[in-house]
Enzyme design. Structure first.
Site, PDB file in Angstrom:
ATOM      1  N   HIS A 163     -37.585   4.161  -6.226  1.00  0.00           N
ATOM      2  CA  HIS A 163     -38.912   4.580  -5.782  1.00  0.00           C
ATOM      3  C   HIS A 163     -39.653   5.352  -6.871  1.00  0.00           C
ATOM      4  O   HIS A 163     -40.885   5.404  -6.870  1.00  0.00           O
ATOM      5  CB  HIS A 163     -38.835   5.382  -4.480  1.00  0.00           C
ATOM      6  CG  HIS A 163     -38.390   6.797  -4.619  1.00  0.00           C
ATOM      7  ND1 HIS A 163     -37.080   7.194  -4.411  1.00  0.00           N
ATOM      8  CD2 HIS A 163     -39.073   7.924  -4.938  1.00  0.00           C
ATOM      9  CE1 HIS A 163     -36.975   8.505  -4.590  1.00  0.00           C
ATOM     10  NE2 HIS A 163     -38.166   8.959  -4.917  1.00  0.00           N
TER      11      HIS A 163
ATOM     12  N   ASP B 100     -31.959   2.168  -3.740  1.00  0.00           N
ATOM     13  CA  ASP B 100     -32.899   3.068  -4.414  1.00  0.00           C
ATOM     14  C   ASP B 100     -32.414   3.451  -5.812  1.00  0.00           C
ATOM     15  O   ASP B 100     -32.499   4.611  -6.214  1.00  0.00           O
ATOM     16  CB  ASP B 100     -33.161   4.317  -3.574  1.00  0.00           C
ATOM     17  CG  ASP B 100     -34.445   5.039  -4.002  1.00  0.00           C
ATOM     18  OD1 ASP B 100     -35.305   4.392  -4.626  1.00  0.00           O
ATOM     19  OD2 ASP B 100     -34.567   6.244  -3.726  1.00  0.00           O
TER      20      ASP B 100
ATOM     21  N   SER C 172     -35.762  13.595  -7.726  1.00  0.00           N
ATOM     22  CA  SER C 172     -35.307  12.234  -7.441  1.00  0.00           C
ATOM     23  C   SER C 172     -34.945  11.496  -8.716  1.00  0.00           C
ATOM     24  O   SER C 172     -35.723  11.448  -9.676  1.00  0.00           O
ATOM     25  CB  SER C 172     -36.400  11.459  -6.706  1.00  0.00           C
ATOM     26  OG  SER C 172     -36.652  12.010  -5.446  1.00  0.00           O
TER      27      SER C 172
END
Length: 344
Positions: free
Chosen positions: A48, A83, A160
Protein backbone atom coordinates in the site's frame (compact mmCIF):
# COMPACT_ATOMS: atom_id res chain seq x y z
CA UNK A 1 16.87 -17.07 27.65
CA UNK A 2 17.76 -14.37 25.11
CA UNK A 3 20.01 -11.48 26.11
CA UNK A 4 18.13 -8.21 26.77
CA UNK A 5 18.38 -5.67 23.98
CA UNK A 6 20.47 -2.53 24.34
CA UNK A 7 18.23 -0.33 22.18
CA UNK A 8 20.87 2.35 21.78
CA UNK A 9 23.22 -0.20 20.19
CA UNK A 10 20.37 -1.65 18.12
CA UNK A 11 19.56 1.77 16.73
CA UNK A 12 23.19 2.47 15.89
CA UNK A 13 23.57 -0.84 14.05
CA UNK A 14 20.22 -1.04 12.29
CA UNK A 15 19.20 2.50 11.34
CA UNK A 16 21.55 2.76 8.29
CA UNK A 17 19.48 -0.02 6.69
CA UNK A 18 16.12 1.68 7.36
CA UNK A 19 14.78 3.95 4.63
CA UNK A 20 12.11 6.65 4.50
CA UNK A 21 9.84 6.39 1.46
CA UNK A 22 8.20 9.43 -0.17
CA UNK A 23 5.98 9.69 -3.20
CA UNK A 24 5.35 12.42 -5.72
CA UNK A 25 8.10 14.60 -4.28
CA UNK A 26 6.04 15.18 -1.13
CA UNK A 27 8.05 15.26 2.08
CA UNK A 28 5.42 15.95 4.66
CA UNK A 29 4.12 14.80 8.05
CA UNK A 30 2.46 11.46 7.57
CA UNK A 31 4.80 10.70 4.65
CA UNK A 32 4.22 7.65 2.55
CA UNK A 33 6.07 5.12 4.63
CA UNK A 34 9.24 3.19 5.36
CA UNK A 35 11.34 0.36 3.98
CA UNK A 36 14.43 -1.67 4.82
CA UNK A 37 17.37 -2.99 2.83
CA UNK A 38 16.76 -6.60 1.79
CA UNK A 39 19.83 -7.18 -0.39
CA UNK A 40 22.38 -5.08 -2.27
CA UNK A 41 19.81 -4.02 -4.87
CA UNK A 42 16.39 -4.22 -3.22
CA UNK A 43 14.30 -2.78 -0.41
CA UNK A 44 11.18 -4.28 1.16
CA UNK A 45 8.14 -2.16 2.00
CA UNK A 46 4.33 -2.46 2.05
CA UNK A 47 2.30 -2.79 -1.12
CA UNK A 48 0.00 0.00 0.00
CA UNK A 49 3.03 2.29 0.36
CA UNK A 50 4.39 1.38 -3.08
CA UNK A 51 0.94 1.74 -4.65
CA UNK A 52 0.90 5.42 -3.72
CA UNK A 53 3.80 6.00 -6.10
CA UNK A 54 1.48 6.67 -9.03
CA UNK A 55 -1.87 5.20 -8.02
CA UNK A 56 -1.03 1.81 -9.47
CA UNK A 57 1.12 -1.19 -8.60
CA UNK A 58 4.22 0.14 -10.34
CA UNK A 59 6.01 3.46 -10.16
CA UNK A 60 8.93 5.33 -8.71
CA UNK A 61 9.51 6.38 -5.13
CA UNK A 62 11.95 8.78 -3.49
CA UNK A 63 14.10 7.27 -0.76
CA UNK A 64 15.91 9.03 2.06
CA UNK A 65 18.62 7.12 3.91
CA UNK A 66 19.83 7.66 7.45
CA UNK A 67 22.94 9.51 6.25
CA UNK A 68 20.68 12.12 4.62
CA UNK A 69 21.33 10.98 1.05
CA UNK A 70 18.51 10.53 -1.44
CA UNK A 71 17.88 7.90 -4.08
CA UNK A 72 15.08 7.14 -6.54
CA UNK A 73 13.77 3.58 -6.56
CA UNK A 74 11.61 1.58 -8.95
CA UNK A 75 8.76 -0.57 -7.63
CA UNK A 76 9.51 -3.95 -9.24
CA UNK A 77 7.20 -6.31 -7.37
CA UNK A 78 3.97 -6.12 -5.37
CA UNK A 79 1.55 -8.48 -3.65
CA UNK A 80 -1.71 -6.95 -2.49
CA UNK A 81 -2.79 -10.09 -0.64
CA UNK A 82 0.08 -9.89 1.85
CA UNK A 83 0.73 -6.13 1.50
CA UNK A 84 4.37 -6.61 0.52
CA UNK A 85 6.38 -4.85 -2.17
CA UNK A 86 9.95 -4.67 -3.43
CA UNK A 87 11.76 -1.53 -4.60
CA UNK A 88 14.91 -1.73 -6.74
CA UNK A 89 17.78 0.70 -6.05
CA UNK A 90 20.88 0.86 -8.24
CA UNK A 91 23.31 2.54 -5.89
CA UNK A 92 22.90 2.08 -2.17
CA UNK A 93 24.94 4.43 0.03
CA UNK A 94 28.29 3.09 1.14
CA UNK A 95 28.36 0.94 4.28
CA UNK A 96 24.61 0.22 4.14
CA UNK A 97 24.05 -3.47 4.83
CA UNK A 98 21.02 -5.68 4.42
CA UNK A 99 18.82 -6.84 7.29
CA UNK A 100 18.17 -10.60 7.33
CA UNK A 101 14.67 -11.99 7.73
CA UNK A 102 14.29 -14.21 10.78
CA UNK A 103 14.14 -17.92 10.04
CA UNK A 104 11.16 -18.40 12.36
CA UNK A 105 8.38 -16.28 13.76
CA UNK A 106 9.05 -14.49 17.06
CA UNK A 107 7.63 -15.85 20.30
CA UNK A 108 5.39 -13.74 22.56
CA UNK A 109 7.44 -11.81 25.08
CA UNK A 110 10.43 -11.28 22.80
CA UNK A 111 11.83 -7.74 22.84
CA UNK A 112 11.49 -5.87 19.54
CA UNK A 113 11.95 -2.41 18.07
CA UNK A 114 9.98 -0.76 15.27
CA UNK A 115 12.05 1.56 13.08
CA UNK A 116 10.96 3.89 10.33
CA UNK A 117 9.38 7.18 9.43
CA UNK A 118 6.28 7.70 11.63
CA UNK A 119 4.42 10.91 10.85
CA UNK A 120 7.26 11.97 8.56
CA UNK A 121 9.83 11.81 11.37
CA UNK A 122 12.83 10.14 9.72
CA UNK A 123 14.93 7.68 11.67
CA UNK A 124 12.58 6.97 14.56
CA UNK A 125 12.65 3.98 16.90
CA UNK A 126 10.03 2.64 19.29
CA UNK A 127 10.35 -0.43 21.49
CA UNK A 128 8.21 -3.11 23.06
CA UNK A 129 7.60 -6.83 22.99
CA UNK A 130 5.85 -9.35 20.78
CA UNK A 131 2.33 -9.49 22.21
CA UNK A 132 1.09 -12.42 20.15
CA UNK A 133 1.43 -14.33 16.90
CA UNK A 134 -0.72 -16.23 14.43
CA UNK A 135 -3.06 -13.26 14.14
CA UNK A 136 -5.18 -12.55 11.07
CA UNK A 137 -5.26 -9.04 9.59
CA UNK A 138 -7.93 -8.06 7.01
CA UNK A 139 -6.93 -6.16 3.89
CA UNK A 140 -8.97 -3.77 1.76
CA UNK A 141 -9.62 -6.45 -0.90
CA UNK A 142 -11.40 -8.80 1.51
CA UNK A 143 -8.40 -11.09 2.02
CA UNK A 144 -6.95 -11.65 5.50
CA UNK A 145 -3.18 -11.90 5.95
CA UNK A 146 -2.49 -14.90 8.19
CA UNK A 147 0.34 -15.47 10.66
CA UNK A 148 0.61 -11.77 11.58
CA UNK A 149 2.81 -10.67 14.50
CA UNK A 150 1.20 -8.49 17.18
CA UNK A 151 3.34 -6.02 19.14
CA UNK A 152 2.95 -3.23 21.69
CA UNK A 153 5.85 -1.31 20.14
CA UNK A 154 4.20 1.92 18.90
CA UNK A 155 3.49 1.79 15.17
CA UNK A 156 2.09 4.94 13.59
CA UNK A 157 1.31 6.20 10.07
CA UNK A 158 4.61 6.28 8.21
CA UNK A 159 6.01 3.24 10.01
CA UNK A 160 4.35 1.04 7.37
CA UNK A 161 6.90 -1.06 5.51
CA UNK A 162 9.65 -0.56 8.06
CA UNK A 163 11.25 -3.41 10.00
CA UNK A 164 10.23 -4.85 13.34
CA UNK A 165 13.61 -5.93 14.65
CA UNK A 166 14.76 -8.40 17.27
CA UNK A 167 18.15 -9.48 18.50
CA UNK A 168 19.50 -12.72 17.09
CA UNK A 169 19.97 -15.24 19.91
CA UNK A 170 23.11 -14.43 21.92
CA UNK A 171 24.05 -11.74 19.41
CA UNK A 172 27.04 -13.73 18.16
CA UNK A 173 26.32 -13.24 14.46
CA UNK A 174 27.03 -10.22 12.28
CA UNK A 175 24.62 -8.51 11.96
CA UNK A 176 23.35 -9.16 15.46
CA UNK A 177 19.75 -8.23 14.59
CA UNK A 178 17.08 -9.68 12.33
CA UNK A 179 13.72 -8.62 10.92
CA UNK A 180 10.94 -10.38 12.81
CA UNK A 181 8.14 -8.53 11.02
CA UNK A 182 7.32 -5.95 8.35
CA UNK A 183 5.36 -3.20 10.08
CA UNK A 184 1.91 -2.69 8.65
CA UNK A 185 -0.76 -1.23 10.88
CA UNK A 186 -1.82 0.25 14.18
CA UNK A 187 -5.05 -1.06 15.70
CA UNK A 188 -5.77 0.98 18.81
CA UNK A 189 -3.53 1.84 21.74
CA UNK A 190 -0.56 -0.49 22.29
CA UNK A 191 -1.61 -2.83 19.47
CA UNK A 192 0.35 -2.90 16.25
CA UNK A 193 0.79 -5.57 13.60
CA UNK A 194 3.60 -6.73 11.34
CA UNK A 195 3.74 -9.26 8.51
CA UNK A 196 5.57 -12.30 9.80
CA UNK A 197 9.00 -13.41 8.54
CA UNK A 198 7.48 -16.77 7.54
CA UNK A 199 5.18 -14.97 5.08
CA UNK A 200 7.76 -12.40 3.97
CA UNK A 201 10.48 -14.99 3.30
CA UNK A 202 8.04 -16.88 1.06
CA UNK A 203 6.69 -13.86 -0.86
CA UNK A 204 9.65 -11.49 -1.26
CA UNK A 205 11.99 -13.74 -3.30
CA UNK A 206 9.26 -14.18 -5.93
CA UNK A 207 8.64 -10.42 -6.00
CA UNK A 208 12.34 -9.91 -6.67
CA UNK A 209 12.51 -12.60 -9.35
CA UNK A 210 9.13 -12.28 -11.07
CA UNK A 211 7.44 -9.12 -9.79
CA UNK A 212 4.53 -11.05 -8.32
CA UNK A 213 3.62 -14.01 -6.12
CA UNK A 214 1.22 -16.68 -7.36
CA UNK A 215 -1.07 -17.63 -4.50
CA UNK A 216 -2.69 -21.02 -4.14
CA UNK A 217 -6.47 -20.90 -4.23
CA UNK A 218 -8.65 -23.46 -2.47
CA UNK A 219 -11.87 -21.76 -3.61
CA UNK A 220 -13.60 -22.14 -0.28
CA UNK A 221 -14.91 -19.76 2.35
CA UNK A 222 -14.60 -21.13 5.84
CA UNK A 223 -15.77 -20.57 9.37
CA UNK A 224 -13.86 -21.60 12.48
CA UNK A 225 -15.72 -24.40 14.27
CA UNK A 226 -16.51 -22.92 17.67
CA UNK A 227 -18.66 -24.78 20.23
CA UNK A 228 -21.74 -22.99 18.88
CA UNK A 229 -20.93 -23.93 15.27
CA UNK A 230 -20.18 -27.52 16.35
CA UNK A 231 -23.53 -27.84 18.14
CA UNK A 232 -25.48 -26.43 15.21
CA UNK A 233 -23.78 -28.89 12.86
CA UNK A 234 -24.16 -31.92 15.14
CA UNK A 235 -20.39 -32.30 15.59
CA UNK A 236 -19.03 -34.07 18.64
CA UNK A 237 -16.28 -31.48 19.25
CA UNK A 238 -15.28 -27.97 18.15
CA UNK A 239 -12.42 -28.58 15.73
CA UNK A 240 -11.39 -27.64 12.23
CA UNK A 241 -13.01 -25.15 9.88
CA UNK A 242 -16.44 -25.42 8.29
CA UNK A 243 -16.68 -24.91 4.53
CA UNK A 244 -19.43 -22.32 4.16
CA UNK A 245 -19.38 -22.29 0.39
CA UNK A 246 -17.09 -23.57 -2.36
CA UNK A 247 -16.82 -23.16 -6.10
CA UNK A 248 -15.10 -25.22 -8.75
CA UNK A 249 -12.56 -24.03 -11.32
CA UNK A 250 -14.18 -22.21 -14.25
CA UNK A 251 -17.62 -22.73 -12.72
CA UNK A 252 -17.25 -26.50 -12.64
CA UNK A 253 -17.95 -28.88 -9.78
CA UNK A 254 -16.32 -27.95 -6.50
CA UNK A 255 -13.99 -30.36 -4.71
CA UNK A 256 -15.44 -29.37 -1.34
CA UNK A 257 -19.06 -29.25 -0.20
CA UNK A 258 -20.35 -25.97 1.17
CA UNK A 259 -23.21 -25.39 3.55
CA UNK A 260 -26.73 -25.77 2.18
CA UNK A 261 -28.61 -23.68 4.72
CA UNK A 262 -28.34 -21.65 7.91
CA UNK A 263 -30.19 -22.35 11.15
CA UNK A 264 -30.91 -20.20 14.16
CA UNK A 265 -28.84 -21.38 17.10
CA UNK A 266 -28.10 -19.51 20.32
CA UNK A 267 -29.26 -16.25 18.82
CA UNK A 268 -27.23 -16.44 15.62
CA UNK A 269 -27.68 -17.74 12.09
CA UNK A 270 -25.19 -20.61 11.73
CA UNK A 271 -24.35 -22.22 8.36
CA UNK A 272 -24.79 -26.00 8.44
CA UNK A 273 -24.10 -29.03 6.27
CA UNK A 274 -20.70 -28.28 4.77
CA UNK A 275 -17.46 -30.22 4.93
CA UNK A 276 -15.31 -29.69 8.01
CA UNK A 277 -11.61 -29.45 7.15
CA UNK A 278 -9.45 -30.90 9.93
CA UNK A 279 -6.08 -31.34 8.18
CA UNK A 280 -4.20 -30.54 4.99
CA UNK A 281 -1.35 -32.79 3.89
CA UNK A 282 -1.43 -34.33 7.35
CA UNK A 283 -1.06 -30.97 9.13
CA UNK A 284 -3.85 -30.21 11.61
CA UNK A 285 -6.16 -27.33 10.74
CA UNK A 286 -7.67 -25.76 13.83
CA UNK A 287 -8.37 -22.26 12.50
CA UNK A 288 -8.75 -20.43 9.22
CA UNK A 289 -5.39 -18.75 9.94
CA UNK A 290 -3.66 -22.15 10.05
CA UNK A 291 -5.25 -23.17 6.77
CA UNK A 292 -4.23 -19.95 5.01
CA UNK A 293 -0.71 -20.01 6.44
CA UNK A 294 -0.19 -23.52 5.06
CA UNK A 295 -1.54 -22.57 1.65
CA UNK A 296 0.76 -19.52 1.40
CA UNK A 297 3.94 -20.98 2.82
CA UNK A 298 3.80 -24.64 1.74
CA UNK A 299 1.91 -24.91 -1.57
CA UNK A 300 1.93 -23.69 -5.15
CA UNK A 301 -0.92 -23.34 -7.68
CA UNK A 302 -1.53 -26.48 -9.70
CA UNK A 303 -0.37 -28.82 -6.95
CA UNK A 304 -2.69 -31.54 -5.62
CA UNK A 305 -3.11 -31.55 -1.84
CA UNK A 306 -4.72 -34.09 0.45
CA UNK A 307 -7.47 -32.51 2.55
CA UNK A 308 -8.91 -34.44 5.49
CA UNK A 309 -12.56 -33.61 6.12
CA UNK A 310 -15.63 -34.77 7.92
CA UNK A 311 -18.48 -35.01 5.42
CA UNK A 312 -21.92 -35.78 6.80
CA UNK A 313 -20.24 -36.98 9.98
CA UNK A 314 -17.86 -39.43 8.29
CA UNK A 315 -14.11 -38.95 7.79
CA UNK A 316 -12.81 -38.66 4.23
CA UNK A 317 -9.64 -37.62 2.46
CA UNK A 318 -10.07 -35.56 -0.69
CA UNK A 319 -7.40 -34.78 -3.26
CA UNK A 320 -7.87 -31.15 -4.24
CA UNK A 321 -5.97 -29.50 -7.08
CA UNK A 322 -5.11 -25.96 -6.08
CA UNK A 323 -5.97 -23.16 -8.45
CA UNK A 324 -4.21 -19.78 -8.77
CA UNK A 325 -5.84 -16.94 -6.90
CA UNK A 326 -6.96 -14.13 -9.21
CA UNK A 327 -4.99 -10.89 -9.08
CA UNK A 328 -6.36 -8.70 -6.30
CA UNK A 329 -8.72 -6.07 -7.60
CA UNK A 330 -11.86 -6.28 -5.56
CA UNK A 331 -13.51 -8.13 -2.73
CA UNK A 332 -13.15 -11.87 -3.17
CA UNK A 333 -16.65 -13.14 -2.54
CA UNK A 334 -16.11 -16.77 -3.44
CA UNK A 335 -12.72 -18.02 -2.39
CA UNK A 336 -10.64 -18.62 0.69
CA UNK A 337 -12.19 -16.13 3.02
CA UNK A 338 -12.65 -16.94 6.68
CA UNK A 339 -14.11 -15.77 9.96
CA UNK A 340 -14.85 -16.79 13.52
CA UNK A 341 -18.42 -15.55 13.18
CA UNK A 342 -21.12 -16.42 10.69
CA UNK A 343 -20.56 -14.78 7.32
CA UNK A 344 -22.63 -14.09 4.24
Amino acid sequence: MSTPIDFEWLYRDVIPSVVSVYVGGRRRPGGAGSAFVYDDQHLVTNEHVARLADGSDTGRVELRFADGSWRVGDVVGTDAYTDLAVVAVDDLPADVGSLPLATQNPAPGRQVAALGNPLGLDGSISAGIVSGSNRSLPTSNGFAIPDVVQTDAPINPGNSGGPLVGRIADGESDPAYEVVGVNRAKQGDNIGFAISPAIASRIVPDLVAEGRYRHSYLRARTLDVTPTVAEANGLDAPRGVLVVNAVGPDGGEAFLNGCHEAVAHRGAEIPVGGDVIVAIEGNPVRTHEELMRYLITETRPGEPVAVDVYRDGDPATLVVELDERPVAGGRDRDGDGGSRIPIE
